[in-house]
Design an enzyme around this catalytic site. Sequence first.
Site, PDB file in Angstrom:
ATOM      1  N   GLU A   1      10.421   0.781  10.153  1.00  0.00           N
ATOM      2  CA  GLU A   1      11.404   1.859   9.961  1.00  0.00           C
ATOM      3  C   GLU A   1      10.659   3.161  10.223  1.00  0.00           C
ATOM      4  OE1 GLU A   1      13.156   4.734   8.931  1.00  0.00           O
ATOM      5  OE2 GLU A   1      13.167   4.169   6.824  1.00  0.00           O
TER       6      GLU A   1
ATOM      7  N   GLY B   1       7.204   4.563   8.164  1.00  0.00           N
ATOM      8  CA  GLY B   1       6.302   5.690   8.409  1.00  0.00           C
ATOM      9  C   GLY B   1       6.570   6.288   9.769  1.00  0.00           C
TER      10      GLY B   1
ATOM     11  N   THR C   1       6.514   7.163  13.806  1.00  0.00           N
ATOM     12  CA  THR C   1       6.650   6.355  15.023  1.00  0.00           C
ATOM     13  C   THR C   1       5.282   6.077  15.626  1.00  0.00           C
ATOM     14  OG1 THR C   1       8.900   7.098  15.431  1.00  0.00           O
ATOM     15  CG2 THR C   1       7.653   6.378  17.354  1.00  0.00           C
TER      16      THR C   1
ATOM     17  N   GLU D   1      10.475  15.029  15.815  1.00  0.00           N
ATOM     18  CA  GLU D   1      10.693  15.007  14.368  1.00  0.00           C
ATOM     19  C   GLU D   1       9.720  15.981  13.692  1.00  0.00           C
ATOM     20  OE1 GLU D   1       9.517  11.485  12.057  1.00  0.00           O
ATOM     21  OE2 GLU D   1      11.471  11.609  11.093  1.00  0.00           O
TER      22      GLU D   1
ATOM     23  N   LYS E   1       0.835  -1.209   0.000  1.00  0.00           N
ATOM     24  CA  LYS E   1       0.000   0.000   0.000  1.00  0.00           C
ATOM     25  C   LYS E   1       0.872   1.261   0.000  1.00  0.00           C
ATOM     26  CE  LYS E   1      -1.914   2.512   3.257  1.00  0.00           C
ATOM     27  NZ  LYS E   1      -1.831   3.844   2.645  1.00  0.00           N
TER      28      LYS E   1
ATOM     29  N   CYS F   1      13.409  10.634   6.982  1.00  0.00           N
ATOM     30  CA  CYS F   1      13.487  10.149   8.365  1.00  0.00           C
ATOM     31  C   CYS F   1      14.910  10.250   8.910  1.00  0.00           C
ATOM     32  CB  CYS F   1      12.947   8.730   8.473  1.00  0.00           C
ATOM     33  SG  CYS F   1      13.591   7.665   7.191  1.00  0.00           S
TER      34      CYS F   1
HETATM   35  P1  ADP Z   1       2.666  10.504   8.191  1.00  0.00           P
HETATM   36  O1  ADP Z   1       2.116  10.775   9.555  1.00  0.00           O
HETATM   37  O2  ADP Z   1       3.981  11.127   7.988  1.00  0.00           O
HETATM   38  O3  ADP Z   1       1.681  10.705   7.081  1.00  0.00           O
HETATM   39  P2  ADP Z   1       2.105   7.771   8.515  1.00  0.00           P
HETATM   40  O4  ADP Z   1       2.888   6.915   9.422  1.00  0.00           O
HETATM   41  O5  ADP Z   1       0.760   8.235   8.969  1.00  0.00           O
HETATM   42  O6  ADP Z   1       3.025   8.974   8.158  1.00  0.00           O
HETATM   43  O7  ADP Z   1       1.928   7.080   7.106  1.00  0.00           O
HETATM   44  C1  ADP Z   1       2.786   6.100   6.564  1.00  0.00           C
HETATM   45  C2  ADP Z   1       1.940   5.043   5.912  1.00  0.00           C
HETATM   46  O8  ADP Z   1       1.187   4.373   6.922  1.00  0.00           O
HETATM   47  C3  ADP Z   1       0.926   5.552   4.904  1.00  0.00           C
HETATM   48  O9  ADP Z   1       0.847   4.636   3.827  1.00  0.00           O
HETATM   49  C4  ADP Z   1      -0.372   5.566   5.700  1.00  0.00           C
HETATM   50  O10 ADP Z   1      -1.537   5.469   4.912  1.00  0.00           O
HETATM   51  C5  ADP Z   1      -0.191   4.331   6.561  1.00  0.00           C
HETATM   52  N1  ADP Z   1      -0.990   4.305   7.795  1.00  0.00           N
HETATM   53  C6  ADP Z   1      -1.486   5.346   8.503  1.00  0.00           C
HETATM   54  N2  ADP Z   1      -2.149   4.906   9.589  1.00  0.00           N
HETATM   55  C7  ADP Z   1      -2.067   3.547   9.587  1.00  0.00           C
HETATM   56  C8  ADP Z   1      -2.522   2.496  10.457  1.00  0.00           C
HETATM   57  N3  ADP Z   1      -3.211   2.756  11.565  1.00  0.00           N
HETATM   58  N4  ADP Z   1      -2.223   1.229  10.132  1.00  0.00           N
HETATM   59  C9  ADP Z   1      -1.508   0.931   9.030  1.00  0.00           C
HETATM   60  N5  ADP Z   1      -1.054   1.870   8.167  1.00  0.00           N
HETATM   61  C10 ADP Z   1      -1.311   3.161   8.428  1.00  0.00           C
END
Ligand code: ADP
Length: 492
Positions: free
Chosen positions: A271, A249, A251, A402, A197, A305
Amino acid sequence: MGKKDLNTGLKLGVDSKWQYSPAPESTSHINLKKKYDLFIDGKWVAPSSGKYFDTINPATEEKIADIAEANEKDVDKAVKAARKAFGPWSKLPAKERAKFIYRIARLIQERAREFSVIESLDGGKAIRESRDVDVPLAAAHFFYNAGWADKLDYAFPGKKPEAIGVAGQIIPWNFPLLMAAWKLAPALACGNTVVLKPAETTPLTALKLAELVQEAGLPDGVVNIVTGAGSTGSSIVNHNDIDKIAFTGSTGVGKIIQKSIVGTNKRATLELGGKAANIIFEDAPIDQAVEGIINGIYFNQGHVCCAGSRLFIEEPVYDQVIRKLKDRINTLIVGDPLDKNTDIGAINSKAQLKTIKDYIKIGKKEGAEFFEGSCSLPSKGFFCKPTLFTGVAQSNKIVQEEIFGPVLAVQTFRSVDEVIKKANNTPYGLSAGVWTDKGSKIFNLTSQMRAGVVWANTYNKFDPASPFGGYKESGFGREGGLHGLSAYLNLN
Ligand code: ADP
């Protein structure tokens, strides 16, 4: 930013903006659909909810395409397709699997220009970076991992390497194509099948990659690409027929994922965020170090990151480094991501721009001294000047948290012990940089830094053969090199 580009920037100088003439990359050679469905079992299928969301160009705020929103049912379909494909794919002679992966690598190279433009349109990064870093490095990851596919028995002597099964891979928006390559290439080389995804603000290059997967002739179901927001990611994480989660993505989301998989048999690599220290000693090659600081924090708008977002300058060279740094910041051009002269493109989304602006407000409130580049900003789109804060304290939020934007927090130090203590004093431990003429200082520092990657007299250098990953709240597991392959294998 390559050396070539940095030199161009230096030549521009502070007062020569009048020489600047825009040189936008043409978009005529790119081939984008108006609407993208989900890529499941080798076919493009409409989302079961019938829902689509917009992906927009952050530099113009204009819509580029409609993107399918995958729900739990769609994710289930994708996992089933990947499960069905797993047996035959993992049993294929490894050298045959490798051929498919080499084909993907070559197709990326052939379409490099198209991929670069789409990456910059969808995500806002400067075209020089998409063209010189993201796309070639993505191809390199497929080449590198394809090379290992039929050598895994030799790579792990005494073990019997076996594919894990179906991998759920969730990637962020800062390096969309490159992160897809980091995840897909080792997983496929080891014989796993995948449901991937991309992030909701940058789905296009992963969807273009799906077209290459089709063109390369991979068996149906080996790679499935589902688009959507966090809830789609969550459906992947919580699906009971997923064997391995690979996530890059924030933390915050990493912690949610960790909690969700407790008590299951799912393996995971995470990561996550970072707050890297970039450390300049008085004996450092100062001009080179200044370029390294610029590259460390402003590369990819600071959406990195491992960005060198904390700068530590040894006191005797503080004034000199700050003066040079400010002069250099004033030469940086912020603007149209498709312009070949642009140093800093668009911030990825409106929400991220707000986050960055909020942190800048916090920094000012905390009493730090603020400086920003003298460039002008486009009137439309999400843009932020390169900024730096001096006079910050170790406990300040802009030092501890961050920001994921072009914001640098500067501190000083007097001794090696002091700087190591300060550098290690955040919840993160992903990367660091050190600039000095003395090899002994480098080895002393690298051995005491709690950071997965430490660069010496350089910054942001990546190679498919180098493991990458963090300590503490920056996550666990390593991607890249043999470490990255072992994360997709049962090694019994
Ligand atoms: P940012 O806050 O910088 O947008 P995220 O960690 O939210 O970074 O996003 C990184 C990825 O994780 C994206 O593909 C996002 O759609 C996905 N994502 C966000 N929330 C969830 C969740 N609860 N479970 C799995 N994937 C998620």
